[in-house]
Each structure stands twice: as C-alpha cells, then as structure tokens.
Design a protein around this motif. Sequence first.
Motif, PDB file in Angstrom:
ATOM      1  N   LEU A 155       0.840  -1.203   0.000  1.00 53.62           N
ATOM      2  CA  LEU A 155       0.000   0.000   0.000  1.00 53.62           C
ATOM      3  C   LEU A 155       0.868   1.244   0.000  1.00 53.62           C
ATOM      4  O   LEU A 155       1.898   1.287   0.692  1.00 53.62           O
ATOM      5  CB  LEU A 155      -0.835   0.043   1.281  1.00 53.62           C
ATOM      6  N   ARG A 156       0.446   2.247  -0.768  1.00 59.08           N
ATOM      7  CA  ARG A 156       1.109   3.557  -0.661  1.00 59.08           C
ATOM      8  C   ARG A 156       0.102   4.538  -0.057  1.00 59.08           C
ATOM      9  O   ARG A 156      -1.028   4.640  -0.517  1.00 59.08           O
ATOM     10  CB  ARG A 156       1.540   4.047  -2.045  1.00 59.08           C
ATOM     11  N   ILE A 157       0.548   5.207   0.979  1.00 57.03           N
ATOM     12  CA  ILE A 157      -0.363   6.090   1.717  1.00 57.03           C
ATOM     13  C   ILE A 157       0.233   7.491   1.782  1.00 57.03           C
ATOM     14  O   ILE A 157       1.322   7.684   2.340  1.00 57.03           O
ATOM     15  CB  ILE A 157      -0.578   5.551   3.157  1.00 57.03           C
ATOM     16  N   HIS A 158      -0.449   8.462   1.176  1.00 57.85           N
ATOM     17  CA  HIS A 158      -0.035   9.858   1.336  1.00 57.85           C
ATOM     18  C   HIS A 158      -0.823  10.403   2.534  1.00 57.85           C
ATOM     19  O   HIS A 158      -2.054  10.399   2.509  1.00 57.85           O
ATOM     20  CB  HIS A 158      -0.373  10.686   0.088  1.00 57.85           C
ATOM     21  N   GLY A 159      -0.104  10.864   3.544  1.00 58.92           N
ATOM     22  CA  GLY A 159      -0.795  11.382   4.733  1.00 58.92           C
ATOM     23  C   GLY A 159      -1.557  12.666   4.416  1.00 58.92           C
ATOM     24  O   GLY A 159      -1.125  13.456   3.577  1.00 58.92           O
ATOM     25  N   VAL A 160      -2.711  12.850   5.058  1.00 59.32           N
ATOM     26  CA  VAL A 160      -3.462  14.111   4.906  1.00 59.32           C
ATOM     27  C   VAL A 160      -3.662  14.703   6.300  1.00 59.32           C
ATOM     28  O   VAL A 160      -3.531  14.010   7.309  1.00 59.32           O
ATOM     29  CB  VAL A 160      -4.833  13.882   4.223  1.00 59.32           C
TER      30      VAL A 160
END
Length: 419
Positions: A216-221
């Motif tokens: 999984l690739r997760i861009h933090g918000v």
Amino acid sequence: MDKLEVFGARKLKGSVRISGSKNAALPILAASILSNQKIILKNLPNVKDIETMIKLLESIGSVIKYSKKKNSVIIKNKNKLKTFASYNLVKTMRAGILVLGPMLARYGNAKVSTPGGCSIGVRPIDIHLKSLAKLGVNYKIVDGYVYAHSKKKLKGAKIRFPKISVGATENLIIASSMAAGTTVLSNCAIEPEIKDLVNFINCIGGKIKWIGKRTLRIHGVNYFKENEYSIMPDRIEAGTYLIAAAVTEGDLKILGINPNIIKTEIDILKKIGLKIKTEKEIIKILGNKNIKNINLKTSPYPGFPTDLQAQLMVLLCKSKKISIISEEIFENRFMHVAELNRMGAKIKTKGNKAFIEGNTNFRAAELMATDLRASVSLILAALTAKGKTTINRIYHLDRGYEQIEKKLRKIGANIRRVS
Ligand code: UD1
C-alpha cells in the motif's frame, strides 16, 4: 448467565441474510478518531464487540448516536478527544488496540491497555508497536499499558511487516493516513476487511492506494471530510451458515454477500461434496450425506480462514474418512475439540494439527463455550444431534454473531436462549 438450548436433528431450509462484518466495522470505528467531521456508518452488525468499541470511543469523548435498529452510527468528534483506552474496555475485545494508531496520528500520544492473552493464544502486539516506531513513535509498556508518544507529527516511512498481521496492518494504515509525507506498507494482510478499511478512509478524504498485491502507498493528509460509508457483509458469518446447511443436510440461500470474497471457502465445500451455486449476491447450498475428507491448513487471506476452522471441523466429523486440519495462525485454537469429543466426535490433536476421524453422529450434551468461533461450532454440532444440547457461557457468541437464534429459528432450527 445466558445459555442456549438446541434441539437438533432438523434440516435447515430457507434463506438467511448476512449482517455487516464485525471485523471490518471495528477498525473503521477506530479510524473515526482521525476526523473531527461527521461520519455516518451503516450496516454495522448489532453485536457486543461493536457496542464495546462504541463505549470505548464514547469514553474518550466521541459523541455517538447509535441506532441498533437501523444498524448505524453517527459519530462527531468536535472536541479534543482523550488519548486513553482503559483495561476494562480493551480486555474483552482485542481490537481495542486499534485506537492506538489513530490517537498517535492525531494527538501524538496515547495510553492504551495491552489486550493481554486470550483463550486462542498469546496474541502479542509487537508488530503493531515496532511498526509504529518506524513512523516516529516512542513507546514503553508499564503495568499492562502501552505509553506511546511522538515528539513531532508522525512521519511517513517504508515499512515491511515481518509477518502478515491483520491488526498491525490496520493500525498502520490508520496511523499513516494522517502522517506527514508518504508511507509504503509491504507484506500487508489483504483480508477483505482491510480493503474495506482502505475504502472507508479514502471515502473520508484519505489518499491510500494498493500498488502491489500486498503493498500500500499512503499519502498522509491533515484533515478528513464528512461522509457516510456502508460496512461490508460478514464473510465469516456467511461461511458459518453455509456449514450449518451442510451439516444438517439442508437447503439454504445465503443473501447479501458477494460470493467472490469467500471463493476459497466455497471451493473447499464443493471439493468435499456440497452442491453450491452462486449468483451476484446469493449463494445457494444443498447438503447431502456424502461428505468427503480433506487435509487443509488455515492461512491468511486468500487462504482458508482460521475463523472458520472450528465450524469446518464439525462438518468433517461427518466424513467417512480421516481429515487433517493444521491451524497455522493461532497456537491454541482447538478448544472446541474437547467439547466436540464429549458429543461423540473422534478428534485427536497433536501440536497445531487436528486429526478428525469422521463417521460421527453427534450426541446431545451439556457444553461450555470457550471462544467466539468455538461457540458457534458447538451450535453446529448440536443442530445435528437428537435431543437437547445446552451450551453455557454464550457471551462469546454475542460478541460476534448478530441475532443468531432468530436467524437459525427462521430457517427451521429449534433453539432458544435461557437467561
Ligand atoms: C484478526 C481478526 C481475527 C482473526 C485474525 C486472523 C479482527 C478484530 N480480528 O485478529 O478474527 O482470527 O485476524 O485472521 O479483525 N501476531 C504477532 N504480533 C503482532 C500481531 C500478531 O505475533 O503484533 C501474530 C498473532 O499472534 C497471530 C498472527 O500474528 O499468530 C496473526 O494475527 P493477526 O492477523 O494480527 O490477528 P488479529 O488482528 O488479532
């Protein structure tokens, strides 16, 4: 304490509708901690574990309108939440540890009770903690509590899980979705409930993408938006009713679940002789006397689920020859064996293997339930036994099966709760 009385030897017939998934709803409820916007969750199962998670969220300051009738909640976290999860709430439900990730992501600190052991094994949380440390979390465990904090906002990292863990994958998905920068999680659990969690977080504004089978690739918000989400159906409940039809040589329609998410289970049931037909959201099963033996092991999704191991074992007791089940996920998940043997089963265990002799006509008996899935396996055996079986300590069952007596009665079982 409530107990169940089952008068067996009746074929189950008709249709049963599957409830929302407990194991999907629990991490999604925990993930609500990330947001200060209104979240509406639908298709929540009306079971004890969900009540406990809602109590936990209320205990930290979430304002929750829970409608059991409508199987929905409205969650608002307008004020700052507390970052403390007490032993009293976490002890009964291991998924309580899932509040750790979101508390750390949003507030940078948390004090959460360790879940401790439970009847199916030691169930450590080392992978959760070591992975959170890679996002910048410091922690220590003192007197049964995890004390965790991070000096700055959590920071995205590349993390490869040393072993596939459903809970650790969930905790890290939730925490990373609010961490600074990008996180890549590899060797993730890929249970459908994990996919449901990802879909939920994306639906409230998260930026999570599957970039490989287990990656999984997760861009933090920084902020999440208001939205509503409907929880996926419970694949373990569906599997349990399929087996209930099979053991009673019944004829059942399972409604409200996409057969693709339980393909492994359906294939195995077909292999041992059951007639199963699937449509878009319907599974039809026709039981028969001739159950074949099989050797199988439990494994992470898409393998055969440990949460259906006890139920399948009951069905294999009906086979003419020996079957072997290897339990590969939890070290102590054969607690149902002793009780099934008291009902006439011939099952021996050695280490993580159970040898199921077959040719069993279950006899009614007075029984003690030990854990959630073991409890339901005793009901399955009782449904085939002539006479009255009494199952004590059924609070385990209420943790995870919505209205089980009502659903079973509707399809012809003679079962009642005695308080
Ligand atoms: C979840 C499910 C449970 C299911 C299990 C396996 C929920 C609420 N519960 O439990 O119903 O039986 O997945 O499909 O969704 N482990 C470690 N260290 C850790 C974490 C896990 O060693 O930090 C080990 C466990 O002891 C076990 C294995 O990893 O042997 C898998 O456990 P895990 O997938 O984490 O199960 P849970 O998330 O607890």
